[in-house]
Scaffold this active site. Structure first.
Site, short mmCIF file in Angstrom:
data_model
loop_
_atom_site.label_atom_id
_atom_site.label_comp_id
_atom_site.label_asym_id
_atom_site.label_seq_id
_atom_site.Cartn_x
_atom_site.Cartn_y
_atom_site.Cartn_z
N LYS A 130 0.84 -1.21 0.00
CA LYS A 130 0.00 0.00 0.00
C LYS A 130 0.87 1.26 0.00
CE LYS A 130 -2.57 1.05 3.72
NZ LYS A 130 -2.40 2.39 4.31
N ASP A 149 -6.51 1.24 0.71
CA ASP A 149 -6.63 1.62 2.12
C ASP A 149 -8.08 1.37 2.55
OD1 ASP A 149 -8.14 3.60 1.02
OD2 ASP A 149 -7.17 5.24 2.10
#
Ligand code: SF4
Length: 219
Positions: A130, A149
């Site tokens: 991420k 996210d």
């Protein structure tokens, strides 16, 4: 591939195209909320943003970068002082350890430059896919994946573009639906959309352009 699965895939692709088109209209130039002037600052700010608001991170980073502007500087910084500086972002002990360790690796292995590939970025302390995706797109303009996210995962699931809540699976499913050139845009525009419209607790469905195509999974 059986006809039913093929049809489902083509429906999902069509839905993803609609979603991308609408998001691009709503957010013509989506950017991260984090204030950063180079790849190093973006990397550190993104690590600090875990379990913390971007606004809070933006309050902390000016002092941090004034004291230790480069990876070389932070690599030699005393742990306690770094902890003190970033305390208000939460989980500050781990975060301090991670950003110092990342700085040390960048200094010794990458000659002080933040690496620009997924392969190298995820070798840094505190950096998983991420964070690496955010840095790759934000600092290098590279689309190697989609940063999933909490906002991206929630919206993709509600819309029916993701089958569940596992970020790694959601990333793969979304990468198969959106064109690679748009992956960074998908991430950033969904983050904005999650904050402004598709809120976790009170989504503004009646004002949402996706109401007719949204499965509202989980609601
Ligand atoms: Fe989110 Fe509601 Fe829009 Fe679906 S219709 S994307 S749940 S705000």
């Amino acid at each position: 591939m059986p006809a039913g699965i093929k049809k489902k895939k083509s429906q999902l692709l069509a839905k993803a195209a609609l979603v991308l088109d609408a998001l691009q209209k709503r957010y013509p130039e989506p950017q991260t909320h984090l204030v950063a002037h180079n790849a190093w600052e973006l990397l550190v700010a993104t690590i600090l943003s875990a379990q913390c608001t971007d606004a809070r991170v933006n309050m902390v980073t000016p002092a941090l970068f004034a004291l230790w502007p480069s990876p070389r500087d932070l690599a030699a910084a005393p742990l306690e002082k770094v902890e003190e500086c970033i305390r208000s972002t939460g989980f500050y002990r781990n975060k301090a350890k991670n950003i110092i360790a990342a700085a040390q690796r960048i200094t010794t292995v990458y000659a002080g430059e933040v690496p620009s590939t997924m392969h190298d970025l995820i070798t840094l302390a505190g950096v998983a896919r991420k964070t690496a995706n955010v840095v790759l797109w934000g600092a290098f303009g590279r689309n190697e994946g989609i940063a999933v996210d909490t906002h991206v995962g929630r919206i993709a699931f509600r819309l029916g573009l993701a089958s569940g809540h596992d970020p790694a699976v959601t990333e793969k499913e979304m990468m198969a639906l959106f064109p690679k050139t748009a992956w960074g845009v998908v991430n950033h525009s969904m983050v904005w959309f999650g904050r402004q419209v598709c809120d976790a607790r009170k989504p503004l469905c009646q004002e949402c352009e996706f109401l007719q195509i949204c499965e509202r999974n989980g609601l």
